[in-house]
Design a protein around this motif. Structure first.
Motif, PDB file in Angstrom:
ATOM      1  N   GLY A  16       9.236   5.746   2.672  1.00 61.19           N
ATOM      2  CA  GLY A  16      10.571   4.874   2.304  1.00 61.19           C
ATOM      3  C   GLY A  16      10.342   5.240   1.376  1.00 61.19           C
ATOM      4  O   GLY A  16      10.187   5.299   0.517  1.00 61.19           O
ATOM      5  N   GLU A  46       4.488   7.343   0.416  1.00 67.14           N
ATOM      6  CA  GLU A  46       3.828   7.238   1.633  1.00 67.14           C
ATOM      7  C   GLU A  46       2.552   6.911   1.361  1.00 67.14           C
ATOM      8  O   GLU A  46       1.849   6.245   0.974  1.00 67.14           O
ATOM      9  CB  GLU A  46       4.633   8.533   2.532  1.00 67.14           C
ATOM     10  CG  GLU A  46       4.227   9.135   1.096  1.00 67.14           C
ATOM     11  CD  GLU A  46       2.801  10.191   1.413  1.00 67.14           C
ATOM     12  OE1 GLU A  46       2.456   9.911  -0.089  1.00 67.14           O
ATOM     13  OE2 GLU A  46       2.276  10.537   1.830  1.00 67.14           O
ATOM     14  N   MET A  47       1.406   7.250   2.300  1.00 68.64           N
ATOM     15  CA  MET A  47      -0.162   6.692   2.010  1.00 68.64           C
ATOM     16  C   MET A  47      -0.891   8.261   1.770  1.00 68.64           C
ATOM     17  O   MET A  47      -1.817   7.805   1.955  1.00 68.64           O
ATOM     18  CB  MET A  47      -0.309   6.143   3.754  1.00 68.64           C
ATOM     19  CG  MET A  47       0.826   4.782   2.854  1.00 68.64           C
ATOM     20  SD  MET A  47       0.738   3.535   4.628  1.00 68.64           S
ATOM     21  CE  MET A  47      -1.218   3.034   4.678  1.00 68.64           C
ATOM     22  N   GLN A  52       2.706  -1.326  -1.294  1.00 69.13           N
ATOM     23  CA  GLN A  52       4.582  -0.358  -1.200  1.00 69.13           C
ATOM     24  C   GLN A  52       5.674  -1.785  -1.502  1.00 69.13           C
ATOM     25  O   GLN A  52       6.470  -1.524  -1.556  1.00 69.13           O
ATOM     26  CB  GLN A  52       4.559  -0.253   0.261  1.00 69.13           C
ATOM     27  CG  GLN A  52       3.778   1.265   0.867  1.00 69.13           C
ATOM     28  CD  GLN A  52       4.764   1.984   1.847  1.00 69.13           C
ATOM     29  OE1 GLN A  52       5.463   1.975   1.990  1.00 69.13           O
ATOM     30  NE2 GLN A  52       3.644   2.709   1.982  1.00 69.13           N
TER      31      GLN A  52
HETATM   32  O1  LIG Z   1       8.423   2.844   4.094  1.00 68.74           O
HETATM   33  C1  LIG Z   1       7.416   3.891   4.767  1.00 68.74           C
HETATM   34  C2  LIG Z   1       7.966   4.552   6.008  1.00 68.74           C
HETATM   35  C3  LIG Z   1       6.943   5.098   6.043  1.00 68.74           C
HETATM   36  N1  LIG Z   1       5.274   5.478   5.991  1.00 68.74           N
HETATM   37  C4  LIG Z   1       5.623   4.381   4.561  1.00 68.74           C
HETATM   38  O2  LIG Z   1       4.065   4.764   4.299  1.00 68.74           O
HETATM   39  N2  LIG Z   1       6.633   3.847   3.818  1.00 68.74           N
END
Ligand SMILES: O=c1cc[nH]c(=O)[nH]1
Ligand SMILES: O=P(O)(O)O[C@H]1O[C@H](CO)[C@@H](O)[C@H]1O
Length: 305
Positions: free
Chosen positions: A135, A240-241, A209
């Protein structure tokens, strides 16, 4: 105890892969359960010893499509070529190989098993790139972000992991030169906008997030905007993660690493992914095209030298 592989005779072991686990010494076999591979069941050096580039990303589909793309780019696409999933037999990961490029899906979260695979295969001088989605913060959807620093939820370049009940802090520093080279590849291509910035890595897609659309939410739109503004001021351009655990593992293993993620939405404008499936798919291909260009450039330079 550190165990470098590929150590040169003069003692320099610049780009060897490290694992740091004395217990590995005493293991006769190492079963890489999540990949359905093992040191006694597979000849890992023969299968993977020539790997120089590893690309990782969440979706199995993306990693297969990257393999087909890079095969074409490198002139390694034979007529009617099929790319079998090397991890067939387990549904946890998908893995494809073409020439010196290994492409592995990791779902959400990244396994250190990949490091052991490269170690057991005696790979040296390997570059690992995460090609993902994210994101964006204050960026138009579709912009590709090359990560300068992977930071945590308070914008620090570190990963805190609990080991034996105690917090251990690890650095998430990435290779600055590689990041600049990837940024340059994006600029050379000039097919989409590429920027460099910090990437915030979270444990969760929703509250982690600052989304307002999760199962739980205890803050207002105003709180969300003020947190994202703080992140932006700290240089964060996307969220992201996986980048922090990816960066920390690669740093510990002496692997040259980078993170290249496309933004799927601007989080200042919303939380839901409202673009069509086709648009989201086309965005996902951008990091692949950028990294494909980089790999091709590097391999051409190796050939000439
Ligand atoms: O908002 C987003 C979009 C893709 N991946 C994520 O971790 N967050
Ligand atoms: O596109 P991938 O590589 O899956 O990465 C991102 O997408 C997932 C969330 O939708 C998380 O894993 C996040 O890091």
């Amino acid at each position: 105890m550190k165990m470098p592989l590929g150590e040169e005779k003069n003692g320099a072991c610049d780009r060897s892969i490290y694992v740091n686990n004395p217990h590995l010494d005493s293991m006769k076999d190492d079963i890489l359960y999540h990949f359905n591979l093992g040191t006694s069941t597979h000849d890992l050096p023969a299968m993977f010893g020539d790997v120089k580039f590893v690309c990782v990303g969440g979706s199995p589909w993306r990693m297969k499509s990257f393999t087909e793309y890079i095969a074409k780019e490198l002139g390694l696409l034979e007529p009617n070529a099929e790319f079998p999933n090397i991890c067939e037999g387990t549904d946890r990961y998908a893995m494809y190989k073409v020439g010196p490029v290994l492409s592995v899906s990791h779902g959400m979260g990244i396994p250190s098993t990949l490091i052991k695979l490269l170690y057991h295969a005696h790979c040296t001088d390997v570059t690992v790139v995460r090609i993902g989605t994210s994101g964006g913060i204050g960026l138009k959807p579709g912009i590709v972000v090359v990560t300068k620093q992977s930071v945590d939820s308070v914008f620090q370049p570190r990963l805190e992991q609990v080991i034996l009940g105690k917090p251990v802090v690890r650095s998430t520093e990435l290779d600055a030169e590689l990041a600049e080279e990837l940024l340059q590849s994006g600029k050379d291509l000039a097919e989409f906008e590429t920027v460099i910035g910090n990437t915030m890595c979270t444990l969760d897609f929703y509250e982690g997030q600052a989304r307002l659309d999760g199962a739980f939410c205890s803050y207002s739109e105003e709180d969300k905007q003020s947190y994202l503004a703080e992140a932006y001021a700290a240089g964060v351009r996307n969220i992201e993660m996986e980048s922090s655990v990816f960066a920390a593992m690669c740093k510990l293993s002496n692997l040259r690493a980078a993170v290249v993620c496309v933004t799927l939405l601007d989080r200042l404008k919303g939380d839901q992914l409202t673009s069509s499936h086709d648009i989201l798919n086309s965005y996902q291909q951008r990091p692949q095209v950028l990294v494909g260009h980089y790999i091709k450039k590097k391999l051409n330079a190796y050939k000439k030298s």
